[in-house]
Design an enzyme around this catalytic site. Structure first.
Site, PDB file in Angstrom:
ATOM      1  N   PRO A  86       0.356  12.434  -1.610  1.00 29.97           N
ATOM      2  CG  PRO A  86       0.150  11.330  -3.020  1.00 29.97           C
ATOM      3  CD  PRO A  86       1.114  11.796  -2.942  1.00 29.97           C
ATOM      4  CB  ALA A 145      -3.819   6.917   3.710  1.00 31.68           C
ATOM      5  CB  CYS A 180      -0.654   1.858  -1.792  1.00 33.62           C
ATOM      6  SG  CYS A 180      -1.367   1.199  -0.874  1.00 33.62           S
ATOM      7  CE  LYS A 187       4.089   9.155  -3.695  1.00 33.73           C
ATOM      8  NZ  LYS A 187       3.525   8.326  -3.079  1.00 33.73           N
ATOM      9  N   GLY A 197      11.172  11.464  -1.623  1.00 30.50           N
ATOM     10  CA  GLY A 197      11.156  10.392   0.497  1.00 30.50           C
ATOM     11  C   GLY A 197      12.414  11.055   0.837  1.00 30.50           C
TER      12      GLY A 197
HETATM   13  C1  LIG Z   1       0.803   8.010   6.725  1.00 26.78           C
HETATM   14  C2  LIG Z   1       0.989   7.731   5.112  1.00 26.78           C
HETATM   15  C3  LIG Z   1       0.108   8.014   3.788  1.00 26.78           C
HETATM   16  C4  LIG Z   1       0.752   7.748   2.662  1.00 26.78           C
HETATM   17  N1  LIG Z   1      -0.895   7.613   2.071  1.00 26.78           N
HETATM   18  C5  LIG Z   1      -0.404   7.665   0.146  1.00 26.78           C
HETATM   19  C6  LIG Z   1      -1.561   7.660  -0.561  1.00 26.78           C
HETATM   20  O1  LIG Z   1      -2.536   7.475  -0.634  1.00 26.78           O
HETATM   21  N2  LIG Z   1      -0.737   7.429  -2.185  1.00 26.78           N
HETATM   22  C7  LIG Z   1       0.840   7.674  -2.005  1.00 26.78           C
HETATM   23  O2  LIG Z   1       1.318   7.187  -3.132  1.00 26.78           O
HETATM   24  N3  LIG Z   1       1.406   8.028  -0.992  1.00 26.78           N
HETATM   25  C8  LIG Z   1       1.161   7.548   0.262  1.00 26.78           C
HETATM   26  N4  LIG Z   1       2.031   7.948   0.662  1.00 26.78           N
HETATM   27  C9  LIG Z   1       3.978   8.048   0.798  1.00 26.78           C
HETATM   28  C10 LIG Z   1       4.030   9.217   0.518  1.00 26.78           C
HETATM   29  O3  LIG Z   1       3.396   9.696  -0.655  1.00 26.78           O
HETATM   30  C11 LIG Z   1       5.553   9.028   0.661  1.00 26.78           C
HETATM   31  O4  LIG Z   1       5.550   7.947  -0.813  1.00 26.78           O
HETATM   32  C12 LIG Z   1       6.390   8.519   1.239  1.00 26.78           C
HETATM   33  O5  LIG Z   1       5.940   8.303   2.359  1.00 26.78           O
HETATM   34  C13 LIG Z   1       7.396   8.648   1.097  1.00 26.78           C
HETATM   35  O6  LIG Z   1       7.748  10.713   0.780  1.00 26.78           O
HETATM   36  P1  LIG Z   1       8.539  10.927   2.622  1.00 26.78           P
HETATM   37  O7  LIG Z   1      10.235  10.407   2.519  1.00 26.78           O
HETATM   38  O8  LIG Z   1       8.435  12.462   1.973  1.00 26.78           O
HETATM   39  O9  LIG Z   1       7.481  10.997   3.472  1.00 26.78           O
HETATM   40  C14 LIG Z   1       2.031   7.350   2.491  1.00 26.78           C
HETATM   41  C15 LIG Z   1       3.012   7.875   3.222  1.00 26.78           C
HETATM   42  C16 LIG Z   1       2.857   7.515   4.756  1.00 26.78           C
HETATM   43  C17 LIG Z   1       3.524   7.823   5.898  1.00 26.78           C
END
Ligand SMILES: Cc1cc2nc3c(=O)[nH]c(=O)nc-3n(C[C@H](O)[C@H](O)[C@H](O)COP(=O)(O)O)c2cc1C
Length: 313
Positions: free
Chosen positions: A21, A23, A106, A144, A206
């Site tokens: 997800p 946001a 979050c 999550k 991550g």
């Molecule tokens: C702009 C933005 C919005 C996010 N919104 C959510 C969200 O709505 N729900 C959630 O569980 N995690 C949210 N995350 C976290 C991501 O789902 C993810 O856990 C985190 O970015 C790590 O993964 P990555 O290294 O692949 O980016 C958000 C991250 C970013 C950067």
């Protein structure tokens, strides 16, 4: 990366590469696009359970279903009140969703101070009650979460076990603590310790920005699959590389995204959103900053498409 279907309760995903997800980004058009590029399961952005129960128009807009088949539909709810969480899960607005995911990661101060998101890592009994209550809706519930609020309060294994005992059908673990937000290394060992303890599927999250990152995350954690977040914002075609899906005509895919976004969300939202997305997609291209300046002056769909037509992917 070894592809496999993931069982979530009685449901099965297309594969084990999920779109996490995001946001502001993972609306139904983006989810549908990522599914077509090879993501096995996608999630809405986090949606407030209370907002849903109180009939907020903004909240309901986030819940539009994809314009075409996009696999199973998973919605992510956030909140700390088990009653509202269940009520939201059982609401008509979620009738088209197959899976209810609960946000317990979050880090945003406003959410944390309300006892929501990653604050639940500090209250395992409440987190368990939420899962137990939401599970009464009859749909599979997934959670999550992060490894803890900080390095002195790592809870991954205990939290994973508690979520499983409370009725979760799958967990996604973002291998960072709350205080790290999105930076710093992913704690593979924490995810591995949870994977070794539970029998439900574990999705590691991550730091995946390449196939090599995905392979490393899988190997070092023993997880059943991975969830990709930021990399998909910059390059949704990463799902092709991860899943072995042939890379389609990129411009045609983005043009469809523009068309669907304008028809489903209207001119105002779509203009701002697609300017932002194109600015991500061109990152690293020669002349990207000049194109970005032009993008942010675009006033309508035609101007955005004109810029897209001139790009070389
Ligand atoms: C702009 C933005 C919005 C996010 N919104 C959510 C969200 O709505 N729900 C959630 O569980 N995690 C949210 N995350 C976290 C991501 O789902 C993810 O856990 C985190 O970015 C790590 O993964 P990555 O290294 O692949 O980016 C958000 C991250 C970013 C950067």
């Amino acid at each position: 990366m070894q592809l496999k279907k993931i069982n979530i309760g009685k449901l099965h995903t297309e594969n084990n590469i999920f779109l996490a997800p995001l946001a502001g980004y993972t609306n139904c058009v983006f989810r549908s696009m990522c599914f077509s590029l090879g993501a096995g399961l996608t999630f809405t952005e986090m949606v407030s359970a209370k907002g849903l129960c109180y009939d907020s128009k903004n909240t309901k807009e986030l819940l539009q279903l994809p314009p075409e088949y996009a696999g199973l539909n998973a919605v992510q709810l956030f909140g700390s009140d088990p009653y509202f969480m269940r009520k939201a899960a059982e609401s008509d607005e979620l009738s088209g969703y197959d899976i209810i995911d609960i946000n317990m990661g979050c880090p945003v101060p406003k959410i944390f101070k309300n006892g929501e998101g990653s604050a639940l890592l500090q209250d395992i009994p409440l987190a368990s009650r939420i899962v137990g209550e939401v599970a009464k809706c009859g749909k599979p519930v997934t959670v999550k979460f992060r490894t803890g609020v900080d390095k002195n309060h790592l809870v991954t294994r205990d939290f994973a076990l508690a979520m499983q005992d409370a009725g979760a059908s799958l967990i996604t673990i973002h291998g960072r603590t709350r205080d790290k937000i999105y930076s710093g290394p992913v704690d593979f060992d924490q995810i591995a310790s949870a994977k070794a303890a539970v029998s439900i599927p574990v999705i590691a999250n991550g730091g995946v920005f390449s196939v090599a990152d995905a392979d490393g995350l899988m190997d070092k954690t023993g997880a059943d699959g991975i969830a990709v977040a930021r990399a998909a914002m910059y390059d949704p075609f990463i799902f092709c590389a991860l899943s072995g899906t042939p890379v389609p005509d990129k411009k045609a895919v983005i043009k469809k995204q523009i068309g669907d976004t304008f028809s489903l969300f209207g001119e105002r939202f779509a203009t701002v959103y697609m300017r932002k997305m194109l600015a991500f997609y061109i990152k690293g291209m020669p002349g990207a900053s000049a194109i970005k300046m032009k993008l942010f002056r675009c006033a309508d769909r035609g101007e955005i498409e004109e810029i897209l037509n001139g790009l070389n992917f």
